[in-house]
Design a protein around this motif. Structure first.
Motif, PDB file in Angstrom:
ATOM      1  N   ASP A 173       0.827  -1.211   0.000  1.00 59.22           N
ATOM      2  CA  ASP A 173       0.000   0.000   0.000  1.00 59.22           C
ATOM      3  C   ASP A 173       0.858   1.256   0.000  1.00 59.22           C
ATOM      4  O   ASP A 173       0.551   2.242  -0.680  1.00 59.22           O
ATOM      5  N   LEU A 209      -9.908  -5.128  -2.764  1.00 60.43           N
ATOM      6  CA  LEU A 209      -9.632  -4.983  -1.337  1.00 60.43           C
ATOM      7  C   LEU A 209      -8.172  -5.259  -0.993  1.00 60.43           C
ATOM      8  O   LEU A 209      -7.583  -4.572  -0.148  1.00 60.43           O
ATOM      9  N   GLY A 241      -5.659  -4.881  -2.958  1.00 57.53           N
ATOM     10  CA  GLY A 241      -4.755  -3.988  -3.665  1.00 57.53           C
ATOM     11  C   GLY A 241      -4.105  -4.555  -4.897  1.00 57.53           C
ATOM     12  O   GLY A 241      -3.290  -3.883  -5.527  1.00 57.53           O
ATOM     13  N   LYS A 281     -14.896   0.156   3.334  1.00 54.18           N
ATOM     14  CA  LYS A 281     -13.583   0.207   2.709  1.00 54.18           C
ATOM     15  C   LYS A 281     -13.626   0.511   1.218  1.00 54.18           C
ATOM     16  O   LYS A 281     -12.589   0.825   0.627  1.00 54.18           O
ATOM     17  N   LEU A 282     -14.801   0.413   0.606  1.00 50.56           N
ATOM     18  CA  LEU A 282     -14.893   0.541  -0.847  1.00 50.56           C
ATOM     19  C   LEU A 282     -15.826   1.679  -1.267  1.00 50.56           C
ATOM     20  O   LEU A 282     -16.876   1.895  -0.665  1.00 50.56           O
ATOM     21  N   HIS A 300     -13.465   1.000  -6.016  1.00 57.02           N
ATOM     22  CA  HIS A 300     -12.063   1.211  -5.644  1.00 57.02           C
ATOM     23  C   HIS A 300     -11.969   1.458  -4.149  1.00 57.02           C
ATOM     24  O   HIS A 300     -12.966   1.788  -3.489  1.00 57.02           O
ATOM     25  N   ARG A 301     -10.806   1.297  -3.618  1.00 53.63           N
ATOM     26  CA  ARG A 301     -10.626   1.453  -2.169  1.00 53.63           C
ATOM     27  C   ARG A 301     -10.704   2.928  -1.773  1.00 53.63           C
ATOM     28  O   ARG A 301     -10.295   3.811  -2.528  1.00 53.63           O
ATOM     29  N   ARG A 302     -11.208   3.151  -0.570  1.00 51.03           N
ATOM     30  CA  ARG A 302     -11.254   4.514  -0.048  1.00 51.03           C
ATOM     31  C   ARG A 302      -9.860   5.011   0.282  1.00 51.03           C
ATOM     32  O   ARG A 302      -9.532   6.182   0.077  1.00 51.03           O
TER      33      ARG A 302
END
Length: 331
Positions: A66, A142, A144, A159-160, A277-279
């Motif tokens: 990340d 999730l 990545g 999370k999304l 997409h991820r936050r």
């Protein structure tokens, strides 16, 4: 520590494979393994769980990925802008790859058109698209290993982020010899008691279709169930039953005359597609540019044939949708 080592590790994380990371960086697989080993030795933690196939990142590996991913993307963008004589950091030649996870029914042809347009705008950009089961799409986003996902009936989570993309009309898919074809359009009630080829019960699109039929007092006779639209279409081609499917997913079969797409006369049922997409962390600048291109109002269906040409022969295009008939999360 060299930048190349971070890029190699990110490629291992994205591809879940030492060999694919080696191909991406034009080095040997043993060299990739040595680079990852050196990173682990330097950090004092295990980054990759080598006992699992495909390779999986450990908790420390995911945290490291990340952090490194955005650094690598930003470095490549700056390097590309300088190489092109544009030192303000806004160069348009981008070498960083974009990883997209998509459900099967999004369509290779549609995505190829988007990729071609993006590469024309961003020379050097690399886009890798993996077609997966809906649950796997969410997992890729999730963990990545995908910058973003393309999924139907999208729903945001803690999370999304779920970004609306487009809506696709659901039509009755049947064999060209089916009596529905001569009618041009059918009422939902006419599906009652018919042999039906559906999605697996664990898919959200199945639950949405079931609810739609139940709301109209219709009970079909389920004969086959599949987890992807391609198998459903093959069953329809041999006249195993009918199905409610998104119209764009039937383009090739309708044009080839192997499946007929018959619109509903008395109801409007659509499948919403969205971008997940991820936050945190957010997609890279390059991935965000591709998302922006996807969301531009340009329906790939209309590029070489009007929508009306995809329906059963003799049918006229139905009126514009009045409202969305179903929402949720799934295939």
């Amino acid at each position: 520590m060299q930048f190349e080592a971070l890029k190699v590790f990110c490629d291992v994380a994205r591809n879940q494979s030492f060999s694919r990371a080696a191909d991406a960086n034009q080095i040997s697989q043993s060299a990739v393994s040595q680079i990852v080993n050196q990173l682990e030795k330097r950090l004092g933690v295990q980054l990759v769980d080598r006992s699992r196939r495909p390779l999986q990142l450990t908790h420390s590996g995911r945290a490291y990925f990340d952090g490194c991913k955005k650094l690598v993307e930003q470095y490549l963008e700056v390097e590309a802008s300088i190489r092109n004589g544009n030192g303000n950091g806004n160069g348009r030649h981008l070498d960083a790859s974009i990883r997209v996870a998509a459900i099967y029914s999004v369509g290779l042809r549609d995505m190829s058109q988007y990729v071609q347009r993006f590469v024309a705008q961003q020379p050097g950009a690399q886009i890798e698209i993996e077609y997966l089961h809906p649950d796997r799409v969410t997992e890729r986003v999730l963990d990545g290993t995908a910058d973003f996902g393309l999924i139907s009936f999208p729903e945001p989570t803690r999370k999304l982020v779920a970004v609306p993309w487009r809506e696709e009309e659901m039509v009755v898919a049947c064999a060209p010899s089916h009596p529905f074809v001569a009618e041009g359009r059918v009422k939902v009630a006419q599906l009652n008691g018919l042999k039906y080829v559906g999605f697996d019960r664990d898919l959200v699109i199945r639950r949405k279709v079931d609810r739609f039929l139940r709301d109209h007092g219709v009970a079909v006779q389920g004969v086959l169930e599949f987890d992807n639209v391609e198998n459903i279409k093959q069953a329809i081609e041999i006249n195993a039953g009918v199905a409610l499917l998104p119209l764009p997913a039937l383009q090739r079969e309708v044009r080839d005359g192997t499946i007929a797409a018959v619109p509903l006369r008395d109801a409007r049922f659509v499948r919403p597609l969205g971008i997940l997409h991820r936050r945190n962390p957010k997609p890279s600048p390059n991935a965000q540019r591709f998302i922006e291109l996807l969301r531009q109002p340009d329906d790939p269906i209309t590029e070489d044939q009007p929508v009306s040409g995809l329906y059963a022969a003799g049918h006229k295009t139905p009126p514009p949708p009045s409202k969305l008939a179903s929402r949720g999360n799934g295939k």
